[in-house]
Design a protein around this motif. Structure first.
Motif, mmCIF file in Angstrom:
data_model
loop_
_atom_site.group_PDB
_atom_site.id
_atom_site.type_symbol
_atom_site.label_atom_id
_atom_site.label_comp_id
_atom_site.label_asym_id
_atom_site.label_seq_id
_atom_site.Cartn_x
_atom_site.Cartn_y
_atom_site.Cartn_z
ATOM 1 N N ASP A 1 0.814 -1.213 0.000
ATOM 2 C CA ASP A 1 0.000 0.000 0.000
ATOM 3 C C ASP A 1 0.849 1.264 0.000
ATOM 4 O O ASP A 1 0.481 2.267 -0.611
ATOM 5 C CB ASP A 1 -0.940 0.006 1.213
ATOM 6 C CG ASP A 1 -2.126 -0.921 0.999
ATOM 7 O OD1 ASP A 1 -2.104 -1.705 0.034
ATOM 8 O OD2 ASP A 1 -3.081 -0.863 1.811
ATOM 9 N N VAL A 2 1.981 1.211 0.687
ATOM 10 C CA VAL A 2 2.880 2.362 0.687
ATOM 11 C C VAL A 2 3.512 2.526 -0.692
ATOM 12 O O VAL A 2 3.575 3.637 -1.242
ATOM 13 C CB VAL A 2 3.972 2.202 1.766
ATOM 14 C CG1 VAL A 2 5.047 3.285 1.610
ATOM 15 C CG2 VAL A 2 3.350 2.292 3.164
ATOM 16 N N ALA A 3 3.967 1.423 -1.274
ATOM 17 C CA ALA A 3 4.622 1.489 -2.583
ATOM 18 C C ALA A 3 3.663 1.944 -3.683
ATOM 19 O O ALA A 3 4.067 2.656 -4.619
ATOM 20 C CB ALA A 3 5.203 0.117 -2.936
ATOM 21 N N ASP A 4 2.396 1.554 -3.573
ATOM 22 C CA ASP A 4 1.424 1.830 -4.642
ATOM 23 C C ASP A 4 0.496 2.999 -4.344
ATOM 24 O O ASP A 4 -0.487 3.203 -5.068
ATOM 25 C CB ASP A 4 0.563 0.585 -4.897
ATOM 26 C CG ASP A 4 1.313 -0.505 -5.640
ATOM 27 O OD1 ASP A 4 2.431 -0.235 -6.111
ATOM 28 O OD2 ASP A 4 0.781 -1.617 -5.744
ATOM 29 N N ARG A 5 0.800 3.775 -3.304
ATOM 30 C CA ARG A 5 -0.153 4.803 -2.878
ATOM 31 C C ARG A 5 -0.497 5.809 -3.974
ATOM 32 O O ARG A 5 -1.635 6.285 -4.055
ATOM 33 C CB ARG A 5 0.368 5.529 -1.635
ATOM 34 C CG ARG A 5 1.682 6.280 -1.824
ATOM 35 C CD ARG A 5 2.239 6.732 -0.487
ATOM 36 N NE ARG A 5 3.462 7.518 -0.609
ATOM 37 C CZ ARG A 5 4.668 6.990 -0.811
ATOM 38 N NH1 ARG A 5 4.808 5.681 -0.917
ATOM 39 N NH2 ARG A 5 5.738 7.779 -0.901
ATOM 40 N N ASP A 6 0.462 6.136 -4.832
ATOM 41 C CA ASP A 6 0.199 7.124 -5.878
ATOM 42 C C ASP A 6 -0.531 6.516 -7.077
ATOM 43 O O ASP A 6 -1.124 7.249 -7.875
ATOM 44 C CB ASP A 6 1.513 7.757 -6.345
ATOM 45 C CG ASP A 6 2.154 8.616 -5.258
ATOM 46 O OD1 ASP A 6 1.389 9.192 -4.458
ATOM 47 O OD2 ASP A 6 3.392 8.682 -5.201
ATOM 48 N N PHE A 7 -0.466 5.190 -7.203
ATOM 49 C CA PHE A 7 -1.185 4.511 -8.273
ATOM 50 C C PHE A 7 -2.597 4.137 -7.832
ATOM 51 O O PHE A 7 -3.543 4.229 -8.615
ATOM 52 C CB PHE A 7 -0.436 3.237 -8.701
ATOM 53 C CG PHE A 7 0.881 3.506 -9.364
ATOM 54 C CD1 PHE A 7 0.941 3.843 -10.704
ATOM 55 C CD2 PHE A 7 2.073 3.415 -8.651
ATOM 56 C CE1 PHE A 7 2.160 4.084 -11.333
ATOM 57 C CE2 PHE A 7 3.292 3.662 -9.256
ATOM 58 C CZ PHE A 7 3.337 4.002 -10.608
ATOM 59 N N ASP A 8 -2.727 3.685 -6.574
ATOM 60 C CA ASP A 8 -4.006 3.175 -6.086
ATOM 61 C C ASP A 8 -5.127 4.209 -6.125
ATOM 62 O O ASP A 8 -6.298 3.857 -6.269
ATOM 63 C CB ASP A 8 -3.854 2.654 -4.646
ATOM 64 C CG ASP A 8 -3.158 1.297 -4.599
ATOM 65 O OD1 ASP A 8 -3.022 0.667 -5.664
ATOM 66 O OD2 ASP A 8 -2.766 0.873 -3.501
ATOM 67 N N LYS A 9 -4.776 5.482 -6.006
ATOM 68 C CA LYS A 9 -5.829 6.508 -5.988
ATOM 69 C C LYS A 9 -6.510 6.657 -7.346
ATOM 70 O O LYS A 9 -7.573 7.272 -7.437
ATOM 71 C CB LYS A 9 -5.246 7.847 -5.527
ATOM 72 C CG LYS A 9 -4.157 8.411 -6.428
ATOM 73 C CD LYS A 9 -3.570 9.669 -5.790
ATOM 74 C CE LYS A 9 -2.418 10.245 -6.617
ATOM 75 N NZ LYS A 9 -1.805 11.420 -5.959
ATOM 76 N N HIS A 10 -5.911 6.087 -8.390
ATOM 77 C CA HIS A 10 -6.506 6.160 -9.726
ATOM 78 C C HIS A 10 -7.291 4.894 -10.084
ATOM 79 O O HIS A 10 -7.808 4.779 -11.187
ATOM 80 C CB HIS A 10 -5.416 6.381 -10.778
ATOM 81 C CG HIS A 10 -4.648 7.646 -10.581
ATOM 82 N ND1 HIS A 10 -5.198 8.891 -10.790
ATOM 83 C CD2 HIS A 10 -3.359 7.856 -10.176
ATOM 84 C CE1 HIS A 10 -4.287 9.822 -10.535
ATOM 85 N NE2 HIS A 10 -3.168 9.224 -10.169
ATOM 86 N N VAL A 11 -7.333 3.938 -9.145
ATOM 87 C CA VAL A 11 -8.020 2.662 -9.387
ATOM 88 C C VAL A 11 -9.240 2.580 -8.484
ATOM 89 O O VAL A 11 -9.134 2.768 -7.267
ATOM 90 C CB VAL A 11 -7.067 1.473 -9.114
ATOM 91 C CG1 VAL A 11 -7.792 0.151 -9.351
ATOM 92 C CG2 VAL A 11 -5.831 1.565 -9.998
#
Length: 283
Positions: free
Chosen positions: A63-73
């Motif tokens: 979740d930390v690594a993908d935090r900037d990607f996850d907000k677009h999913v």
């Protein structure tokens, strides 16, 4: 305090046990194979609790690594770190505490298992970043989600024989199957943000590839466990597993988000069926 606990449970996906069950069944099956039967309650407890703890720690890191990607999913936008309800340092601290607890369990086994646990940790830490550079990051996840197999053999036998690596390879195909189903759910969002997944790489060949991955998994495990010699109960369990693969095809063939996500969520039953087949073969 109640709100904070709820946030932590959300971070580690406590209400979605399918994730750690996918890790647990092949690890327990490997324990049975390595021991030639019941491996003892100590190792069962170590691998069950360790699986839950490490999967939870992996969620924190991911979740930390993908935090900037996850907000677009759509599916991941409300995760604690992505939504801003929890800071990255706090999430990493939670993950570190969980990983240390898991390592404490490993310390109750033997030197070989302890040594292999560092390799398992390295793969776990590397997976979130594979999605930026590897066209099939699900293969990296496959190694991470299969590492309980060599560790199980190390815990029982003090070494990792060739059989363990063969079972890991077979299990990797299973991970490729169910995590490609998972990636199909987010394919549209992942294309927009430039994420690499097997669903994108495979394109229109995704469904036949998944069926091939399932077949490879069941064939490799059946061959390595000498299925012709295992008896009726083993074959019945394999038949149930194969039946589930056919059912999954009916769920994913139209590539709907709902069908693909349902297929992914129910994969732990396939793993359980294989585990039962292994256990019954040692009756």
């Amino acid at each position: 305090m109640t709100d904070k606990l709820s946030l932590y449970l959300d971070l580690i996906r406590w209400n979605r046990p399918a994730g750690w069950l996918l890790l647990l069944w092949p690890s327990l099956a490997a324990l049975w194979v390595a021991a030639g039967g019941f491996p003892g309650w100590h190792l069962i407890a170590v691998f069950t609790l360790g699986t839950i703890l490490m999967r939870s720690a992996g969620c924190c890191i991911n979740d930390v690594a993908d935090r900037d990607f996850d907000k677009h999913v759509k599916r991941t936008a409300n995760r604690p770190v992505t939504s801003g309800r929890m800071g990255t340092k706090e999430a990493l601290l939670v993950g570190a505490v969980l990983a240390v607890c898991a390592f404490g369990l490993v310390l109750t086994t033997n030197g070989a298992t302890i040594a292999w646990s560092f390799a398992a940790l390295a793969v776990t830490l590397g997976y979130p970043y594979a999605k930026r550079h590897v066209s099939m990051p699900q293969a990296v996840l496959g190694v991470a989600f299969s590492f309980g197999i060599p560790m199980a053999f190390a815990a029982v036998q003090g070494a990792v024989p060739l059989l363990a690596w063969g079972l890991l390879l077979g299990n990797l195909f299973w991970v490729l199957a169910y995590d490609t189903e998972y990636a199909m759910v987010d394919r549209d969002d992942d294309l927009k943000i430039g994420m690499k997944t097997s669903a994108i790489t495979l394109g229109d060949h995704d469904v036949p590839a998944i069926m091939g991955f399932y077949a490879a998994y069941l064939f490799i495990w059946g061959a390595l466990l000498n299925a012709p010699q295992q008896g009726l109960w083993f074959w019945l369990a394999w038949a149930v597993s194969a039946g589930q693969v056919v059912w999954h095809y009916s769920l994913i063939r139209l590539r709907s988000r709902e069908g693909c996500f349902k297929a992914f969520r129910l994969n732990h039953w396939l793993g359980f069926s294989v585990f039962v087949g292994v256990v019954l073969s040692y009756r």
